[in-house]
Design a protein around this motif. Structure first.
Motif, PDB file in Angstrom:
ATOM      1  N   CYS A 113     121.319 -15.492 110.705  1.00 41.40           N
ATOM      2  CA  CYS A 113     120.983 -14.790 109.435  1.00 41.40           C
ATOM      3  C   CYS A 113     122.365 -14.479 108.686  1.00 41.40           C
ATOM      4  CB  CYS A 113     120.372 -13.118 109.916  1.00 41.40           C
ATOM      5  SG  CYS A 113     119.064 -13.155 110.691  1.00 41.40           S
ATOM      6  N   LEU A 114     122.299 -14.064 107.406  1.00 45.87           N
ATOM      7  CA  LEU A 114     123.633 -13.700 106.738  1.00 45.87           C
ATOM      8  C   LEU A 114     123.518 -12.268 106.785  1.00 45.87           C
ATOM      9  CD1 LEU A 114     123.596 -16.484 103.927  1.00 45.87           C
ATOM     10  CD2 LEU A 114     124.883 -16.612 106.253  1.00 45.87           C
ATOM     11  N   TYR A 115     124.722 -11.625 107.132  1.00 47.03           N
ATOM     12  CA  TYR A 115     125.101 -10.335 106.913  1.00 47.03           C
ATOM     13  C   TYR A 115     125.569 -10.089 105.473  1.00 47.03           C
ATOM     14  CZ  TYR A 115     126.276  -5.799 109.150  1.00 47.03           C
ATOM     15  OH  TYR A 115     126.368  -4.512 109.454  1.00 47.03           O
ATOM     16  N   ARG A 116     124.767  -9.171 104.716  1.00 45.03           N
ATOM     17  CA  ARG A 116     125.066  -8.911 103.345  1.00 45.03           C
ATOM     18  C   ARG A 116     126.196  -7.999 103.438  1.00 45.03           C
ATOM     19  NH1 ARG A 116     124.371 -14.231 101.031  1.00 45.03           N
ATOM     20  NH2 ARG A 116     122.019 -14.715 101.177  1.00 45.03           N
ATOM     21  N   TYR A 117     126.746  -7.857 101.975  1.00 45.40           N
ATOM     22  CA  TYR A 117     127.725  -6.663 101.817  1.00 45.40           C
ATOM     23  C   TYR A 117     126.945  -5.390 101.988  1.00 45.40           C
ATOM     24  CZ  TYR A 117     131.814  -9.055 100.216  1.00 45.40           C
ATOM     25  OH  TYR A 117     132.985  -9.709 100.136  1.00 45.40           O
ATOM     26  N   ASN A 118     125.613  -5.372 101.614  1.00 42.87           N
ATOM     27  CA  ASN A 118     124.820  -4.180 101.582  1.00 42.87           C
ATOM     28  C   ASN A 118     124.507  -3.717 102.991  1.00 42.87           C
ATOM     29  OD1 ASN A 118     122.887  -6.017 102.061  1.00 42.87           O
ATOM     30  ND2 ASN A 118     121.604  -5.630 100.348  1.00 42.87           N
ATOM     31  N   GLY A 119     124.768  -4.377 104.334  1.00 42.46           N
ATOM     32  CA  GLY A 119     124.464  -4.185 105.452  1.00 42.46           C
ATOM     33  C   GLY A 119     123.293  -4.598 105.793  1.00 42.46           C
ATOM     34  N   LYS A 120     122.330  -5.660 105.187  1.00 42.91           N
ATOM     35  CA  LYS A 120     121.118  -5.926 105.462  1.00 42.91           C
ATOM     36  C   LYS A 120     121.251  -7.415 106.029  1.00 42.91           C
ATOM     37  CE  LYS A 120     118.498  -2.970 102.526  1.00 42.91           C
ATOM     38  NZ  LYS A 120     117.151  -3.073 101.590  1.00 42.91           N
ATOM     39  N   LEU A 121     120.612  -7.851 107.041  1.00 43.28           N
ATOM     40  CA  LEU A 121     120.298  -9.078 107.267  1.00 43.28           C
ATOM     41  C   LEU A 121     119.589 -10.096 106.369  1.00 43.28           C
ATOM     42  CD1 LEU A 121     120.494  -8.835 111.162  1.00 43.28           C
ATOM     43  CD2 LEU A 121     122.361  -9.417 109.709  1.00 43.28           C
ATOM     44  N   ASP A 122     119.912 -11.279 106.088  1.00 45.76           N
ATOM     45  CA  ASP A 122     118.969 -11.953 105.089  1.00 45.76           C
ATOM     46  C   ASP A 122     118.818 -13.372 105.931  1.00 45.76           C
ATOM     47  OD1 ASP A 122     117.955 -13.730 103.355  1.00 45.76           O
ATOM     48  OD2 ASP A 122     119.662 -13.801 102.070  1.00 45.76           O
ATOM     49  N   CYS A 123     117.600 -13.248 106.535  1.00 45.78           N
ATOM     50  CA  CYS A 123     117.324 -14.242 107.776  1.00 45.78           C
ATOM     51  C   CYS A 123     116.373 -15.446 107.050  1.00 45.78           C
ATOM     52  CB  CYS A 123     116.623 -14.024 108.745  1.00 45.78           C
ATOM     53  SG  CYS A 123     117.529 -12.429 109.706  1.00 45.78           S
ATOM     54  N   GLY A 124     116.183 -15.337 105.648  1.00 48.49           N
ATOM     55  CA  GLY A 124     115.440 -16.202 104.957  1.00 48.49           C
ATOM     56  C   GLY A 124     113.867 -16.581 105.552  1.00 48.49           C
ATOM     57  N   ASP A 125     113.908 -17.927 105.719  1.00 52.31           N
ATOM     58  CA  ASP A 125     112.222 -18.175 106.262  1.00 52.31           C
ATOM     59  C   ASP A 125     112.410 -18.072 107.823  1.00 52.31           C
ATOM     60  OD1 ASP A 125     113.619 -20.640 107.158  1.00 52.31           O
ATOM     61  OD2 ASP A 125     112.698 -21.829 105.870  1.00 52.31           O
ATOM     62  N   ALA A 126     113.524 -17.841 108.519  1.00 54.42           N
ATOM     63  CA  ALA A 126     113.406 -17.624 109.723  1.00 54.42           C
ATOM     64  C   ALA A 126     113.057 -16.209 110.093  1.00 54.42           C
ATOM     65  CB  ALA A 126     114.846 -18.058 110.374  1.00 54.42           C
ATOM     66  N   ALA A 127     112.786 -15.309 109.358  1.00 48.39           N
ATOM     67  CA  ALA A 127     112.645 -13.749 109.541  1.00 48.39           C
ATOM     68  C   ALA A 127     111.706 -13.690 110.498  1.00 48.39           C
ATOM     69  CB  ALA A 127     112.721 -12.999 108.364  1.00 48.39           C
ATOM     70  N   ALA A 128     110.533 -14.319 109.924  1.00 52.30           N
ATOM     71  CA  ALA A 128     109.055 -14.032 110.706  1.00 52.30           C
ATOM     72  C   ALA A 128     109.089 -14.361 112.315  1.00 52.30           C
ATOM     73  CB  ALA A 128     108.110 -14.872 110.072  1.00 52.30           C
ATOM     74  N   ALA A 129     110.086 -15.351 112.600  1.00 53.27           N
ATOM     75  CA  ALA A 129     110.104 -15.791 113.909  1.00 53.27           C
ATOM     76  C   ALA A 129     111.042 -14.883 114.621  1.00 53.27           C
ATOM     77  CB  ALA A 129     110.584 -17.248 113.909  1.00 53.27           C
ATOM     78  N   LEU A 130     111.868 -14.042 114.021  1.00 55.67           N
ATOM     79  CA  LEU A 130     112.525 -13.164 114.781  1.00 55.67           C
ATOM     80  C   LEU A 130     111.974 -11.835 115.198  1.00 55.67           C
ATOM     81  CD1 LEU A 130     115.810 -13.954 112.786  1.00 55.67           C
ATOM     82  CD2 LEU A 130     115.121 -15.191 114.808  1.00 55.67           C
ATOM     83  N   PRO A 131     112.353 -11.197 116.481  1.00 50.38           N
ATOM     84  CA  PRO A 131     111.717 -10.185 116.962  1.00 50.38           C
ATOM     85  C   PRO A 131     112.499  -8.706 116.625  1.00 50.38           C
ATOM     86  CG  PRO A 131     112.922 -11.080 118.645  1.00 50.38           C
ATOM     87  CD  PRO A 131     113.159 -12.163 117.459  1.00 50.38           C
ATOM     88  N   TYR A 132     112.948  -8.877 115.116  1.00 50.08           N
ATOM     89  CA  TYR A 132     113.562  -7.612 115.015  1.00 50.08           C
ATOM     90  C   TYR A 132     113.472  -7.580 113.218  1.00 50.08           C
ATOM     91  CZ  TYR A 132     117.839 -10.291 114.108  1.00 50.08           C
ATOM     92  OH  TYR A 132     118.829 -11.324 113.776  1.00 50.08           O
ATOM     93  N   SER A 133     113.755  -6.426 112.794  1.00 54.35           N
ATOM     94  CA  SER A 133     113.373  -6.467 111.177  1.00 54.35           C
ATOM     95  C   SER A 133     114.726  -7.187 110.908  1.00 54.35           C
ATOM     96  CB  SER A 133     113.483  -4.920 110.787  1.00 54.35           C
ATOM     97  OG  SER A 133     113.615  -5.038 109.547  1.00 54.35           O
ATOM     98  N   SER A 134     114.736  -7.858 109.546  1.00 52.22           N
ATOM     99  CA  SER A 134     115.733  -8.233 108.834  1.00 52.22           C
ATOM    100  C   SER A 134     116.463  -7.465 107.914  1.00 52.22           C
ATOM    101  CB  SER A 134     115.491  -9.586 108.161  1.00 52.22           C
ATOM    102  OG  SER A 134     114.531  -9.005 107.069  1.00 52.22           O
ATOM    103  N   SER A 135     115.948  -6.019 107.882  1.00 50.74           N
ATOM    104  CA  SER A 135     116.568  -5.106 107.070  1.00 50.74           C
ATOM    105  C   SER A 135     117.762  -4.400 107.646  1.00 50.74           C
ATOM    106  CB  SER A 135     115.743  -4.067 106.787  1.00 50.74           C
ATOM    107  OG  SER A 135     115.460  -3.311 107.961  1.00 50.74           O
TER     108      SER A 135
END
Length: 299
Positions: free
Chosen positions: A274-296
């Motif tokens: 994922c990309l760790y954005r300046y706002n503290g949120k993770l941007d996991c793109g289209d892989a987010a649904a497969a990851l067992p944690y929130s991308s927020s």
């Protein structure tokens, strides 16, 4: 540098000094902190320093949130590969406290061998990009989160990292078995450990993370043999010729077209980034649904 000059006064210091990174353009505000921990120019004894690793990480881009990503970076890449050598080019914004913390963390990173620091911005790079790409720039049909300037600047950063690798090779004559390209704001999903020696690498083949291809090839990370990765890192030189035959490209499509033209094959492997954005949120793109944690937020 002070460490280079002081090493001449004691026969015990050159061996210690071999572990100090070479830092081009160390910011004035960090010179007191790192004065005795880095070389500001290649030391005279560098060619006598033993090579520590057969693996090289080539890093490029904005330093951004590296400090927040470091623990995952260490766990996923550094430790499994016995702390490889790191050669890098980075841009940073002195006005951002996050960038300063991340730069400090990176300069303390185990394995760092050479880094060129730049405070180039999209605005300051415009004349360079216009000169390199002519009237076609800024490629108005390039799409993506950052548009034409951001995409081309990303490839410019990759080329600068390739040039840093060239300089490091000239100074040391080191050769490597595996080379990977990595960006500073990548956050690796926990419990991953990638040992490059376990990958079935071959000439003109790269391994890249699964997902986030956006119609092309995931551009966040790649690993291959040195001769393959030298070509991979020089996409910037081909942007104009690629754009002239196809429009509407994003970074991933540019990369796919360039790899195809260069005869480089792509193989996917399980590495969730994922990309760790300046706002503290993770941007996991289209892989987010497969990851067992929130991308927020990071786990």
């Amino acid at each position: 540098s002070s460490s280079s000059s002081s090493s001449a006064s004691s026969s015990s210091l050159p061996l210690v000094g071999c572990n100090f990174p070479i830092v081009d353009n160390l910011p004035a505000e960090l010179q007191d902190q790192f004065r005795d921990k880095v070389h500001l120019t290649p030391p005279s004894f560098l060619s006598s320093c033993p090579q520590r690793s057969s693996t090289l990480l080539v890093m490029s881009g904005g330093i951004r949130t590296f400090s927040q990503c470091y623990s995952a970076f260490r766990r996923t890449l550094l430790q499994p590969n016995a702390f490889p050598d790191i050669v890098a080019h980075l841009t940073w914004d002195p006005a951002k406290e996050t960038d300063k913390r991340s730069l400090e963390a990176f300069l303390n990173c185990p394995g760092l061998r050479y880094v060129r620091i730049s405070n180039e911005t999209e605005d300051s790079l415009k004349p360079v990009l216009q000169q390199d790409h002519g009237s076609a720039y800024p490629y108005p049909h390039i799409r993506g989160n950052y548009g034409a300037i951001g995409v081309v600047m990303q490839f410019w950063n990759m080329k600068q990292a390739a040039l840093a690798w060239d300089r490091w090779t000239e100074w040391t004559q080191y050769t490597y078995q595996f080379v990977s390209r990595h960006r500073y704001d990548s956050y690796f999903y926990p419990s991953q450990a990638i040992n490059f020696s376990t990958l079935a690498l071959a000439p003109n083949l790269i391994f890249k993370p699964r997902g986030n291809n956006w119609g092309g090839v995931n551009d966040k990370f790649a690993v291959g043999y040195p001769e393959t990765m030298r070509k991979y890192l020089r996409l910037y030189d081909s942007v104009k010729s690629i754009y002239e035959v196809q429009e509407g490209f994003n970074a991933e499509l540019f990369l796919m077209e360039y790899l195809s033209r260069s005869g480089i094959r792509v193989q996917e492997f399980q590495l969730d980034i994922c990309l760790y954005r300046y706002n503290g949120k993770l941007d996991c793109g289209d892989a987010a649904a497969a990851l067992p944690y929130s991308s927020s937020f990071p786990p």
